[in-house]
Motif scaffolding. Structure first.
Motif, mmCIF file in Angstrom:
data_model
loop_
_atom_site.group_PDB
_atom_site.id
_atom_site.type_symbol
_atom_site.label_atom_id
_atom_site.label_comp_id
_atom_site.label_asym_id
_atom_site.label_seq_id
_atom_site.Cartn_x
_atom_site.Cartn_y
_atom_site.Cartn_z
ATOM 1 N N GLU A 159 -11.264 -45.393 -36.035
ATOM 2 C CA GLU A 159 -11.068 -46.266 -37.191
ATOM 3 C C GLU A 159 -11.481 -45.544 -38.473
ATOM 4 N N ARG A 160 -10.666 -45.706 -39.512
ATOM 5 C CA ARG A 160 -10.955 -45.075 -40.799
ATOM 6 C C ARG A 160 -10.700 -46.077 -41.915
ATOM 7 N N LEU A 161 -11.378 -45.852 -43.041
ATOM 8 C CA LEU A 161 -11.257 -46.717 -44.207
ATOM 9 C C LEU A 161 -11.051 -45.871 -45.454
ATOM 10 N N TRP A 162 -10.439 -46.496 -46.465
ATOM 11 C CA TRP A 162 -10.334 -45.849 -47.765
ATOM 12 C C TRP A 162 -11.533 -46.247 -48.614
ATOM 13 N N ILE A 163 -12.025 -45.322 -49.428
ATOM 14 C CA ILE A 163 -13.207 -45.594 -50.239
ATOM 15 C C ILE A 163 -12.972 -45.180 -51.686
ATOM 16 N N GLY A 164 -13.774 -45.783 -52.570
ATOM 17 C CA GLY A 164 -13.786 -45.404 -53.971
ATOM 18 C C GLY A 164 -15.127 -44.791 -54.329
ATOM 19 N N PRO A 165 -15.347 -44.458 -55.600
ATOM 20 C CA PRO A 165 -16.616 -43.848 -56.006
ATOM 21 C C PRO A 165 -17.810 -44.778 -55.875
ATOM 22 N N ASP A 166 -17.601 -46.077 -56.006
ATOM 23 C CA ASP A 166 -18.674 -47.050 -55.811
ATOM 24 C C ASP A 166 -18.830 -47.307 -54.315
ATOM 25 N N PRO A 167 -20.064 -47.304 -53.777
ATOM 26 C CA PRO A 167 -20.253 -47.502 -52.337
ATOM 27 C C PRO A 167 -19.656 -48.801 -51.803
ATOM 28 N N LEU A 168 -19.542 -49.829 -52.660
ATOM 29 C CA LEU A 168 -18.979 -51.092 -52.208
ATOM 30 C C LEU A 168 -17.456 -51.128 -52.336
ATOM 31 N N GLN A 169 -16.871 -50.030 -52.744
ATOM 32 C CA GLN A 169 -15.415 -49.927 -52.776
ATOM 33 C C GLN A 169 -14.949 -49.318 -51.460
ATOM 34 N N LEU A 170 -14.562 -50.184 -50.532
ATOM 35 C CA LEU A 170 -14.052 -49.742 -49.243
ATOM 36 C C LEU A 170 -13.049 -50.777 -48.753
ATOM 37 N N SER A 171 -12.020 -50.307 -48.073
ATOM 38 C CA SER A 171 -10.977 -51.213 -47.620
ATOM 39 C C SER A 171 -10.136 -50.540 -46.547
ATOM 40 N N ASP A 172 -9.511 -51.381 -45.693
ATOM 41 C CA ASP A 172 -8.546 -50.841 -44.737
ATOM 42 C C ASP A 172 -7.139 -50.823 -45.320
ATOM 43 N N ASP A 173 -7.033 -51.167 -46.608
ATOM 44 C CA ASP A 173 -5.752 -51.149 -47.312
ATOM 45 C C ASP A 173 -5.929 -50.391 -48.626
ATOM 46 N N PRO A 174 -5.310 -49.224 -48.794
ATOM 47 C CA PRO A 174 -5.514 -48.449 -50.023
ATOM 48 C C PRO A 174 -5.043 -49.166 -51.278
#
Length: 208
Positions: free
Chosen positions: A138-153
């Motif tokens: 399983e993998r997720l997309w992330i942003g620069p903020d640690p709370l920026q994560l999602s299974d949908d880019p």
């Protein structure tokens, strides 16, 4: 990097160096920069030797080892990973197995990767419940903020994050937990959690 540093005699080099050489090749093939590889080599070969079975967890970036942790037992297998986020789950799982039993699920939790990731991104998770599965892809997309994560880019694109990196799901969730001052508990594989992950929620004001 996770390395079995077990040895039976005083000649540590004969035991550890071949394992390190294999790890070094894996890191180089993954694109790890030479300065960081060299720093890891120094940390492995200069680590104080002792007899018996044990292991070593190492985390490095930009030519510097930022964490070196001795493990009471060898890792299940040697692991080398070179990614945007540290692969901390094997260390967390091993330390948990050495110190405390798996947590039983005795109350209602929200489960499923999409649901849990949504709660994590809102800072609502008090405790992440996770079935340790080393084989998970399983993998997720992330942003620069640690709370920026999602299974949908597209979720991150809408938040202004262009070209978000795709990383291990457990690494992204651990980063979010740290930012939200939340905790993690490992549960037995026999527990029913959709996708092997669940969450106890704070049910309090969402952090902004």
């Amino acid at each position: 990097m996770y390395l079995d540093t077990s040895r039976d005699d005083a000649d540590t080099a004969k035991v550890v160096e071949p394992r390190w050489h294999a790890a070094r090749e894996t890191l180089a093939e993954a694109g790890c920069d030479p300065l960081t590889v060299h720093a890891l080599e120094d940390a492995v070969l200069d680590h104080p030797s002792r007899p018996g079975r044990h292991g070593l967890a190492l985390f490095a970036t930009a030519g510097e080892v930022v964490l070196r942790r001795t493990l009471g037992t060898p890792p299940i297998k040697d692991i080398c990973a070179y990614e945007p986020l540290p692969h901390v789950m094997p260390m967390i799982a091993q330390l948990a197995r050495e110190t405390e039993p798996d947590t039983p699920i005795t109350d209602r939790v929200d489960d499923g990767l999409t649901e849990v990731v949504t709660h994590l991104s809102r800072g609502q998770v008090d405790t992440l419940l996770l079935i340790d599965d080393p084989s998970s892809t399983e993998r997720l997309w992330i942003g620069p903020d640690p709370l920026q994560l999602s299974d949908d880019p597209e979720v991150l694109n809408a938040a202004g994050v262009r070209h978000p990196p795709l990383v291990r799901a457990d690494a992204a969730m651990m980063r979010a937990l740290t930012a939200a001052d939340a905790s993690i508990a490992l549960v037995a594989a026999g527990e029913h959690l959709r996708g092997g992950v669940g969450a106890r929620l704070r049910f309090a004001e969402v952090r902004r």
